[in-house]
Scaffold this active site. Structure first.
Site, PDB file in Angstrom:
ATOM      1  N   LYS A  40     -16.590  58.092 -18.731  1.00  0.00           N
ATOM      2  CA  LYS A  40     -17.237  59.015 -18.826  1.00  0.00           C
ATOM      3  C   LYS A  40     -18.444  59.253 -19.119  1.00  0.00           C
ATOM      4  O   LYS A  40     -18.951  60.397 -18.718  1.00  0.00           O
ATOM      5  CB  LYS A  40     -16.480  59.881 -20.243  1.00  0.00           C
ATOM      6  CG  LYS A  40     -14.565  59.638 -20.473  1.00  0.00           C
ATOM      7  CD  LYS A  40     -14.657  60.935 -21.284  1.00  0.00           C
ATOM      8  CE  LYS A  40     -12.963  60.872 -21.634  1.00  0.00           C
ATOM      9  NZ  LYS A  40     -12.184  60.786 -23.181  1.00  0.00           N
ATOM     10  N   GLU A  96     -24.759  54.899 -13.307  1.00  0.00           N
ATOM     11  CA  GLU A  96     -23.765  54.329 -14.321  1.00  0.00           C
ATOM     12  C   GLU A  96     -24.631  55.253 -15.604  1.00  0.00           C
ATOM     13  O   GLU A  96     -25.990  55.294 -15.302  1.00  0.00           O
ATOM     14  CB  GLU A  96     -23.954  52.449 -15.079  1.00  0.00           C
ATOM     15  CG  GLU A  96     -22.533  52.047 -14.432  1.00  0.00           C
ATOM     16  CD  GLU A  96     -21.398  52.115 -15.683  1.00  0.00           C
ATOM     17  OE1 GLU A  96     -21.701  53.216 -16.231  1.00  0.00           O
ATOM     18  OE2 GLU A  96     -20.177  51.700 -15.243  1.00  0.00           O
ATOM     19  N   ASP A 100     -23.887  46.641 -20.279  1.00  0.00           N
ATOM     20  CA  ASP A 100     -24.091  45.847 -21.142  1.00  0.00           C
ATOM     21  C   ASP A 100     -23.870  44.373 -21.218  1.00  0.00           C
ATOM     22  O   ASP A 100     -24.385  43.772 -20.349  1.00  0.00           O
ATOM     23  CB  ASP A 100     -23.186  46.174 -22.407  1.00  0.00           C
ATOM     24  CG  ASP A 100     -23.089  45.558 -23.586  1.00  0.00           C
ATOM     25  OD1 ASP A 100     -23.744  44.461 -23.500  1.00  0.00           O
ATOM     26  OD2 ASP A 100     -22.238  46.320 -24.720  1.00  0.00           O
ATOM     27  N   LYS A 128     -28.757  46.615 -20.787  1.00  0.00           N
ATOM     28  CA  LYS A 128     -29.433  46.109 -21.890  1.00  0.00           C
ATOM     29  C   LYS A 128     -30.196  45.057 -21.888  1.00  0.00           C
ATOM     30  O   LYS A 128     -29.307  43.881 -20.631  1.00  0.00           O
ATOM     31  CB  LYS A 128     -28.036  45.733 -22.994  1.00  0.00           C
ATOM     32  CG  LYS A 128     -27.780  47.117 -23.644  1.00  0.00           C
ATOM     33  CD  LYS A 128     -26.314  47.004 -24.777  1.00  0.00           C
ATOM     34  CE  LYS A 128     -25.658  48.014 -25.184  1.00  0.00           C
ATOM     35  NZ  LYS A 128     -24.727  47.758 -26.580  1.00  0.00           N
ATOM     36  N   PHE A 149     -26.073  48.823 -30.239  1.00  0.00           N
ATOM     37  CA  PHE A 149     -25.245  49.907 -30.326  1.00  0.00           C
ATOM     38  C   PHE A 149     -26.005  50.807 -29.710  1.00  0.00           C
ATOM     39  O   PHE A 149     -26.590  51.838 -30.236  1.00  0.00           O
ATOM     40  CB  PHE A 149     -24.267  49.883 -30.604  1.00  0.00           C
ATOM     41  CG  PHE A 149     -22.845  50.549 -30.445  1.00  0.00           C
ATOM     42  CD1 PHE A 149     -22.062  50.250 -28.885  1.00  0.00           C
ATOM     43  CD2 PHE A 149     -22.868  51.781 -30.635  1.00  0.00           C
ATOM     44  CE1 PHE A 149     -20.865  51.000 -28.396  1.00  0.00           C
ATOM     45  CE2 PHE A 149     -21.865  52.116 -30.033  1.00  0.00           C
ATOM     46  CZ  PHE A 149     -20.369  51.628 -29.067  1.00  0.00           C
TER      47      PHE A 149
HETATM   48  P1  IMP Z   1     -20.515  46.438 -20.509  1.00  0.00           P
HETATM   49  O1  IMP Z   1     -19.311  46.203 -19.371  1.00  0.00           O
HETATM   50  O2  IMP Z   1     -20.300  45.452 -21.258  1.00  0.00           O
HETATM   51  O3  IMP Z   1     -21.601  46.288 -19.485  1.00  0.00           O
HETATM   52  O4  IMP Z   1     -20.505  47.315 -20.856  1.00  0.00           O
HETATM   53  C1  IMP Z   1     -19.241  47.856 -20.183  1.00  0.00           C
HETATM   54  C2  IMP Z   1     -19.529  50.171 -20.759  1.00  0.00           C
HETATM   55  O5  IMP Z   1     -19.121  49.857 -22.387  1.00  0.00           O
HETATM   56  C3  IMP Z   1     -20.266  50.810 -20.738  1.00  0.00           C
HETATM   57  O6  IMP Z   1     -20.192  50.691 -19.282  1.00  0.00           O
HETATM   58  C4  IMP Z   1     -20.403  51.854 -21.740  1.00  0.00           C
HETATM   59  O7  IMP Z   1     -19.145  53.088 -21.018  1.00  0.00           O
HETATM   60  C5  IMP Z   1     -19.876  51.530 -22.933  1.00  0.00           C
HETATM   61  N1  IMP Z   1     -21.285  50.726 -23.566  1.00  0.00           N
HETATM   62  C6  IMP Z   1     -21.593  49.202 -23.016  1.00  0.00           C
HETATM   63  N2  IMP Z   1     -22.933  49.093 -24.196  1.00  0.00           N
HETATM   64  C7  IMP Z   1     -22.714  51.008 -25.278  1.00  0.00           C
HETATM   65  C8  IMP Z   1     -23.464  50.848 -26.429  1.00  0.00           C
HETATM   66  O8  IMP Z   1     -24.119  50.823 -26.363  1.00  0.00           O
HETATM   67  N3  IMP Z   1     -22.743  52.486 -26.877  1.00  0.00           N
HETATM   68  C9  IMP Z   1     -22.213  53.039 -25.852  1.00  0.00           C
HETATM   69  N4  IMP Z   1     -21.562  53.173 -25.094  1.00  0.00           N
HETATM   70  C10 IMP Z   1     -20.995  51.563 -24.931  1.00  0.00           C
HETATM   71 MG    MG Z   2     -19.734  53.603 -18.405  1.00  0.00          MG
END
Ligand code: IMP
Ligand code: MG
Length: 173
Positions: A40, A96, A100, A128, A149
């Protein structure tokens, strides 16, 4: 948990999305461009960024969920909603909210690559720093932020705060 100030203001977001939108307009001129937002979180970026792209773009949405703890990604991704359309020979730009670990996006990109699009690009509002566990080639980055976060502007904490017009850090009390 509590909200600790503003990390990126609504004005900064608006200005940066205008810059990125102008770049995308130049880069994709004359091409069949399909914007793909990952629900979302990316709905807000999609709505605002797309209004700065002066091309007749098409849009589609995917929803994924990652298994594991609430504030960490496991890398195991489940597709909850797939694209409505075929992407073969089309130029796809994934929109996106945040990258992260990069694991979610890596999964999505590999999943879409199998469908043989003409190209796959990535635009993210937030990146990040120092956390990418897989190397990801990101063409458009709004802001590089520290590995805290964050919430707001589409990003949630337990489903809430997506409607904040700015990005803030969420921390333990
Ligand atoms: P990744 O797979 O670790 O790159 O992160 C995937 C998903 O985690 C992102 O698309 C966000 O939906 C969620 N996410 C990552 N970091 C944060 C944050 O700091 N706040 C809120 N959602 C996050
Ligand atoms: Mg996301």
């Amino acid at each position: 948990m509590r909200i600790n100030g503003t990390l990126v203001s609504a004005e900064e977001i608006e200005q940066r999305l205008a810059e990125i939108g102008a770049e995308i307009t130049e880069d994709y001129r004359g091409k069949d461009l399909l914007l793909v937002a990952v629900l979302k979180g990316a709905f807000m970026v999609m709505a605002d960024l797309s209004r700065h792209i002066a091309l007749p773009v098409d849009m589609d949405f995917m929803a994924v969920s990652s298994y594991g703890a609430a504030t960490q990604t496991s890398g195991v991704v489940r597709i909850l909603k797939d694209l409505d359309q075929e992407i073969a020979d089309r130029h796809v730009l994934i929109v996106e909210d945040i990258i992260d670990s990069g694991l979610t996006l890596d999964y999505i990109r590999r999943n879409l690559e199998v469908r043989k699009p003409a190209s796959i690009g990535i635009a993210t509002l937030l990146l990040k720093t120092g956390l990418q566990r897989v190397p990801i080639d990101v063409q458009y980055v709004g802001f590089e932020i520290p590995p805290d976060f964050v919430i707001g502007y589409g990003l949630d904490w337990e489903g809430k705060y997506r409607n904040l017009p700015y990005v803030a850090v969420m921390e333990e009390e």
